[in-house]
Enzyme design. Structure first.
Site, short mmCIF file in Angstrom:
data_model
loop_
_atom_site.label_atom_id
_atom_site.label_comp_id
_atom_site.label_asym_id
_atom_site.label_seq_id
_atom_site.Cartn_x
_atom_site.Cartn_y
_atom_site.Cartn_z
N ARG A 51 -25.18 -2.04 8.13
CA ARG A 51 -24.85 -3.40 7.74
C ARG A 51 -25.16 -4.41 8.85
O ARG A 51 -25.06 -5.61 8.63
CB ARG A 51 -23.36 -3.48 7.36
N GLU A 102 -19.20 -5.86 10.88
CA GLU A 102 -20.14 -5.08 11.68
C GLU A 102 -21.17 -5.94 12.39
O GLU A 102 -21.51 -5.69 13.56
CB GLU A 102 -20.85 -4.05 10.78
N LYS A 126 0.85 -1.19 0.00
CA LYS A 126 0.00 0.00 0.00
C LYS A 126 0.89 1.25 0.00
O LYS A 126 1.84 1.35 0.77
CB LYS A 126 -0.92 -0.01 1.22
#
Length: 590
Positions: free
Chosen positions: A364, A336, A248
């Protein structure tokens, strides 16, 4: 004179005219293009830098847009946007009226599926692949790129589980960089780390056990390897899985060294990567830091307090507790539903769980809020961050629905603090003991005062307060948007307009409301949530049930449409909720 290859690429068909040995130069130019723009315009940097080579290889090998390509979450799709005809307008990225920071179907035919929340790509790609088979198209390719943090989510596993028993022409590419926004966590992350270390796990390969043709891991920054392997995978039928290793922030040293900070770093020097620091002036805290510092302060005194976040320890500031009390703070990854039910389980055993979660992500876990928490009346404390309009992330991230979707749930109390003092004091109040679940919603951005760490005081449950008295019109505000009324109060007719900070959406302070409705002929509600089913709707219901037919009620809030991206101030202007708009509206009622 050296030719700039990227400037001649208006779509992937142009890219496919190049020779394979020209692709590394395109990668170099694409990486520089992203850095140059994001350095001044801001946005998601690290994720897009990490997949430059993959982006080029995918559009080079596959016949996009006929072949369908889905970027999970979409943080990493900047290179994709630039190569698919949006390079000339890329400087409008995430700005009001400009292109979205995420893939968006109505923006480009190359954006096969709109993404903004993680882990949806596998299910969507499988749905597309099944549709192609039903229509008799056996040549179309369906590719999903998903990160190692996103693939640990429940919906991603559900998609893998289904795909593995089909003969769908689907390719899942795992972009493994050990990062989400924060470092990836969990057993699956450890499993992928073992694979990357070259240890012998192929006998028990999880992906192969799910009936995928697994290949990798390969270097995700080696264009020659990527193109060769993608060409091979195109010829293989059925579900396929390619594991690539990337870094990244690749190509910008500062972004590689500090991957959390450079996920979305703000403005920086495009040559050195150094962040451009604004002149330091005393500033009020961010609401997330009020939460993070306060829960740590409370947890040090109350051993029953635990903190839970689904993969947002930095964004929510639970990282402070994770660092100092790691055995009582939990980052559960992008999960979640699990976060909510984990909190419920803890609550049954006498712990005091603070589940900190962004408003848009709590959507969610709706069933878990109902079935696992509210139905059992468990004292879980939902700290709902990023409530209201959040700005440049746009429609996928605005936290404008939570009041409406939570208000209909029995047992659940909803509290919205006016400011950091009320947030801090409610966090203190709830840990003293509850026999019901509560949602505390607060916005993104900075609070109102520098000197906010005052001694704790209890907030009385289910009570609003009068901030300014008046005789003609009553304004009922919920949450931090009430500060706009406070700021414009001195520009309003004196002693005419009263302002009430209601604090609780559910239950409403009915005692106070009866006084208001018996005193005022006009009542105006204001909220930073959707009007449909929101706080204003609750006031209308109260009025109807109590036969206040002679009172005129006006509702100000988020209209019944998805709000696009842009600076929050610009978005409020676009829906007539800026301070000036509110002032003009109130003055028009004189």
């Amino acid at each position: 004179m050296e030719i700039n290859l990227l400037s001649h690429i208006n779509n992937p068909a142009d890219l496919r005219k190049l020779s394979k040995n020209q692709l590394p130069k395109v990668a170099q130019e694409l990486r520089k293009f992203i850095i140059d723009i994001v350095a001044t315009k801001e946005g998601h940097l690290g994720a897009s830098l990490g997949v430059v080579e993959l982006t080029i290889a995918l559009h080079y090998v596959f016949n996009t847009p006929n072949d369908l390509l889905i970027w999970d979450v979409g943080h990493q799709a900047y290179g994709h946007k630039i190569l698919t005809g949006r390079s000339k307008i890329f400087d409008t990225n995430r700005q009001f009226g400009g292109i979205s920071g995420f893939p968006k179907r109505d923006e480009s035919i190359y954006d096969a599926f709109g993404t903004g929340h993680s882990s949806t790509s596998i299910s969507a790609a499988l749905g597309m692949a099944i549709a192609s088979k039903i229509k008799g198209d056996f040549k179309k390719q369906h590719v999903a790129v998903i990160g190692d943090a996103s693939i640990a989510s429940g919906i991603a596993f559900e998609g893998l589980n289904h795909a593995g028993v089909t003969d769908a022409n689907i390719l899942i590419i795992l972009n493994d960089n050990s990062m989400g926004i924060d470092p990836s966590v969990g057993a699956l992350k450890n499993y992928f780390t073992t694979i990357k270390a070259g240890k012998k796990v192929r006998k028990n390969n999880i992906i192969e056990a799910l009936n995928f043709n697994y290949s990798g891991p390969i270097d995700g920054h080696n264009l020659d390897s990527l193109v060769t392997e993608l060409e091979r995978l195109k010829t293989i039928k059925g579900p396929k899985f390619l594991h690539i290793i990337t870094t990244k922030g690749k190509g910008l040293q500062k972004a590689e060294e500090n991957q959390v900070k450079y996920h979305a770093p703000g403005k920086f020097n495009k040559n050195t990567g150094e962040l451009i620091i604004q002149k330091k002036v005393p500033q009020s805290p961010k609401y997330q830091d009020v939460f993070g510092e306060t829960i740590l302060e409370l947890a040090k005194k109350n051993p029953k307090i635990v903190g839970i976040t689904p993969a947002m320890p930095t964004g929510s500031s639970l990282k402070l507790m994770l660092y100092e009390i790691p055995d009582r703070a939990f980052d559960v990854g992008i999960a979640e539903q699990h976060a909510v039910t984990l909190a419920a389980g803890m609550a049954t055993q006498g712990l005091i769980p603070f589940c900190t979660i962004y408003s848009t992500f709590l959507q969610r876990a709706y069933d878990q809020v109902i079935h696992d928490v509210a139905l059992q009346n468990l004292p879980v404390i939902f700290c709902i961050d990023r409530a209201g309009l959040v700005g440049e992330d746009g429609a996928t991230h605005h936290g404008v629905f939570d009041i409406a979707y939570l208000r209909c749930i029995p047992n659940l109390v909803i509290f919205a603090p006016l400011n950091e003092f009320e947030l801090r004091n409610m966090l203190y109040t709830v840990q003293l003991g509850l026999d019901f679940p509560i949602a505390i919603r607060y916005p993104r951005g900075r609070a109102t005062s520098i000197d906010w760490k005052k001694p704790f005081t209890k907030i009385p449950f289910f009570k609003g307060e009068c901030i300014t008295e008046g005789t003609d019109i009553a304004i009922l505000s919920i949450g931090s948007i009430g500060n706009k009324i406070i700021k414009i109060q001195n520009k309003l007719p004196k002693n005419k307009i009263a302002h009430y900070n209601m604090r609780f959406v559910k239950p409403l302070d009915e005692t106070l409301l009866h006084i208001i409705f018996k005193t005022f002929k006009t009542v105006i509600t204001i909220e930073d949530g959707v009007i449909t089913g929101g706080f204003g709707s609750a006031i209308l219901e109260f009025s109807a049930l109590n036969n206040y037919h002679n009172t005129t009620i006006k509702i100000l809030g988020i209209p019944d449409k998805f709000i696009e991206h842009g600076k929050t101030s610009k978005l409020f202007e676009s829906i007539n909720l800026s301070e000036n708009d509110i002032l003009n509206y109130l003055n028009s009622l004189k």
